[in-house]
Design a protein around this motif. Sequence first.
Motif, PDB file in Angstrom:
ATOM      1  N   UNK A 122       0.755  -1.245  -0.095  1.00 54.27           N
ATOM      2  CA  UNK A 122      -0.016  -0.072   0.108  1.00 54.27           C
ATOM      3  C   UNK A 122       0.879   1.469   0.246  1.00 54.27           C
ATOM      4  N   UNK A 123       1.949   1.246   0.783  1.00 49.07           N
ATOM      5  CA  UNK A 123       2.517   2.387   0.793  1.00 49.07           C
ATOM      6  C   UNK A 123       3.391   2.587  -0.441  1.00 49.07           C
ATOM      7  N   UNK A 124       4.012   1.377  -1.211  1.00 48.18           N
ATOM      8  CA  UNK A 124       4.585   1.746  -2.569  1.00 48.18           C
ATOM      9  C   UNK A 124       3.308   2.226  -3.411  1.00 48.18           C
ATOM     10  N   UNK A 125       2.161   1.887  -3.280  1.00 50.31           N
ATOM     11  CA  UNK A 125       1.345   2.350  -4.200  1.00 50.31           C
ATOM     12  C   UNK A 125       1.058   4.077  -4.027  1.00 50.31           C
ATOM     13  N   UNK A 126       1.250   4.635  -2.682  1.00 53.27           N
ATOM     14  CA  UNK A 126       1.358   5.812  -2.652  1.00 53.27           C
ATOM     15  C   UNK A 126       2.563   6.753  -2.524  1.00 53.27           C
ATOM     16  N   UNK A 127       3.424   5.995  -3.205  1.00 49.57           N
ATOM     17  CA  UNK A 127       4.692   6.869  -3.516  1.00 49.57           C
ATOM     18  C   UNK A 127       5.877   6.583  -2.501  1.00 49.57           C
ATOM     19  N   UNK A 128       5.602   5.726  -1.644  1.00 50.86           N
ATOM     20  CA  UNK A 128       6.869   5.591  -0.676  1.00 50.86           C
ATOM     21  C   UNK A 128       7.827   4.670  -1.341  1.00 50.86           C
ATOM     22  N   UNK A 131      14.693   3.054  -1.593  1.00 46.40           N
ATOM     23  CA  UNK A 131      16.092   2.907  -2.277  1.00 46.40           C
ATOM     24  C   UNK A 131      17.143   3.728  -1.613  1.00 46.40           C
ATOM     25  N   UNK A 132      16.826   4.633  -1.049  1.00 42.40           N
ATOM     26  CA  UNK A 132      18.114   5.428  -0.166  1.00 42.40           C
ATOM     27  C   UNK A 132      17.774   5.163   1.319  1.00 42.40           C
ATOM     28  N   UNK A 133      18.891   5.022   2.270  1.00 42.63           N
ATOM     29  CA  UNK A 133      18.586   4.677   3.542  1.00 42.63           C
ATOM     30  C   UNK A 133      17.525   5.593   4.420  1.00 42.63           C
ATOM     31  N   UNK A 134      17.599   6.900   4.324  1.00 44.94           N
ATOM     32  CA  UNK A 134      16.648   7.580   4.945  1.00 44.94           C
ATOM     33  C   UNK A 134      15.218   7.320   4.753  1.00 44.94           C
ATOM     34  N   UNK A 135      14.858   7.121   3.346  1.00 47.21           N
ATOM     35  CA  UNK A 135      13.599   6.859   3.118  1.00 47.21           C
ATOM     36  C   UNK A 135      13.108   5.333   3.374  1.00 47.21           C
ATOM     37  N   UNK A 136      14.246   4.445   3.423  1.00 50.02           N
ATOM     38  CA  UNK A 136      14.031   3.239   3.986  1.00 50.02           C
ATOM     39  C   UNK A 136      13.665   3.171   5.362  1.00 50.02           C
ATOM     40  N   UNK A 188      13.029 -10.112   0.821  1.00 49.71           N
ATOM     41  CA  UNK A 188      13.692  -8.847   1.319  1.00 49.71           C
ATOM     42  C   UNK A 188      12.896  -7.665   1.199  1.00 49.71           C
ATOM     43  N   UNK A 189      11.508  -7.882   0.660  1.00 48.28           N
ATOM     44  CA  UNK A 189      10.599  -6.826   0.262  1.00 48.28           C
ATOM     45  C   UNK A 189      11.358  -5.969  -0.883  1.00 48.28           C
ATOM     46  N   UNK A 190      10.955  -6.084  -2.053  1.00 50.09           N
ATOM     47  CA  UNK A 190      11.900  -5.343  -3.266  1.00 50.09           C
ATOM     48  C   UNK A 190      11.241  -3.937  -3.348  1.00 50.09           C
ATOM     49  N   UNK A 191      11.931  -3.195  -3.827  1.00 50.91           N
ATOM     50  CA  UNK A 191      11.686  -1.819  -4.193  1.00 50.91           C
ATOM     51  C   UNK A 191      10.461  -1.767  -5.108  1.00 50.91           C
ATOM     52  N   UNK A 192       9.918  -0.615  -5.440  1.00 54.65           N
ATOM     53  CA  UNK A 192       8.499  -0.515  -6.358  1.00 54.65           C
ATOM     54  C   UNK A 192       8.803  -1.045  -7.724  1.00 54.65           C
ATOM     55  N   UNK A 193       7.764  -1.733  -8.096  1.00 55.79           N
ATOM     56  CA  UNK A 193       7.852  -2.369  -9.465  1.00 55.79           C
ATOM     57  C   UNK A 193       7.615  -1.093 -10.593  1.00 55.79           C
ATOM     58  N   UNK A 194       7.867  -1.472 -11.657  1.00 54.22           N
ATOM     59  CA  UNK A 194       7.709  -0.293 -12.718  1.00 54.22           C
ATOM     60  C   UNK A 194       6.204  -0.105 -12.886  1.00 54.22           C
ATOM     61  N   UNK A 195       5.863   1.156 -12.997  1.00 53.35           N
ATOM     62  CA  UNK A 195       4.682   1.591 -12.996  1.00 53.35           C
ATOM     63  C   UNK A 195       4.111   1.134 -14.421  1.00 53.35           C
ATOM     64  N   UNK A 196       2.977   0.848 -14.494  1.00 55.21           N
ATOM     65  CA  UNK A 196       2.298   0.415 -15.749  1.00 55.21           C
ATOM     66  C   UNK A 196       0.774   0.716 -15.534  1.00 55.21           C
ATOM     67  N   UNK A 197       0.169   0.858 -16.649  1.00 56.31           N
ATOM     68  CA  UNK A 197      -1.280   1.084 -16.627  1.00 56.31           C
ATOM     69  C   UNK A 197      -2.383  -0.244 -17.507  1.00 56.31           C
ATOM     70  N   UNK A 198      -1.084  -1.345 -17.774  1.00 61.77           N
ATOM     71  CA  UNK A 198      -1.759  -2.368 -18.523  1.00 61.77           C
ATOM     72  C   UNK A 198      -1.506  -3.556 -17.790  1.00 61.77           C
ATOM     73  N   UNK A 199      -0.834  -3.498 -16.618  1.00 64.85           N
ATOM     74  CA  UNK A 199      -0.557  -4.548 -15.911  1.00 64.85           C
ATOM     75  C   UNK A 199      -1.811  -5.176 -15.209  1.00 64.85           C
TER      76      UNK A 199
END
Length: 202
Positions: A122-128, A131-136, A188-199
């Motif tokens: 959910x947080x990924x969907x909201x733009x969180x 990638x960098x330690x502070x954001x992590x 390891x909970x990967x970073x966000x996936x590439x945005x797509x409108x067709x997936x």
Amino acid sequence: MTIEVINESGYPGVNEESLIDVTTFVLGEMDVHPQAEVTISIVDIPTMSDLHVRWMDLEGPTDVMSFPMDELTPGMGRPDAPDSGPAMLGDIILCPEFAEKQAEKAGHDLGHELCLLTTHGCLHLLGYDHVVPAEEQKMFALQNELLADWYSDCEKRGVSYQPKPTGPGAFPSAADRAELDKLVPGGGIPAIGEPTTTHGGS
């Protein structure tokens, strides 16, 4: 909220109601428009492995992937973000068979692990992102706060999906999950996936 669950995994022990409940709670706490839509797809290991290599260029399965929609502004759901109105937020993809391996190593059950991963998605969907330690650090702290608050909210409502775990891996830091990744390679909970409108999530 409109939360659609598509379970094509064939894996036992997945409580779809808990995933809808935690998603609804998290998005509500993040001030997302009440008419927002999210799809949660529950898939098997071959499907997740295919998505993992296709979108992240990483071999093997993983536990969760998130696919926000292209038109969303990163940061939606943050306190300083404007109200964007109803929207299709995107897809969260879960692989319970893989997630259960992580749950066992972390010392809690599959139900909690899937709720943890759903909150993360959910947080990924909201733009969180992380990638960098502070954001992590910020993202994992928020994830754990929301998940703990959801358990408290369930208790107030007299709802119980699984016991709230108390082990050290239940509300993990990013470092905790990095250690877990060593025990269960590929997660390891990967970073966000590439945005797509067709997936479509499967």
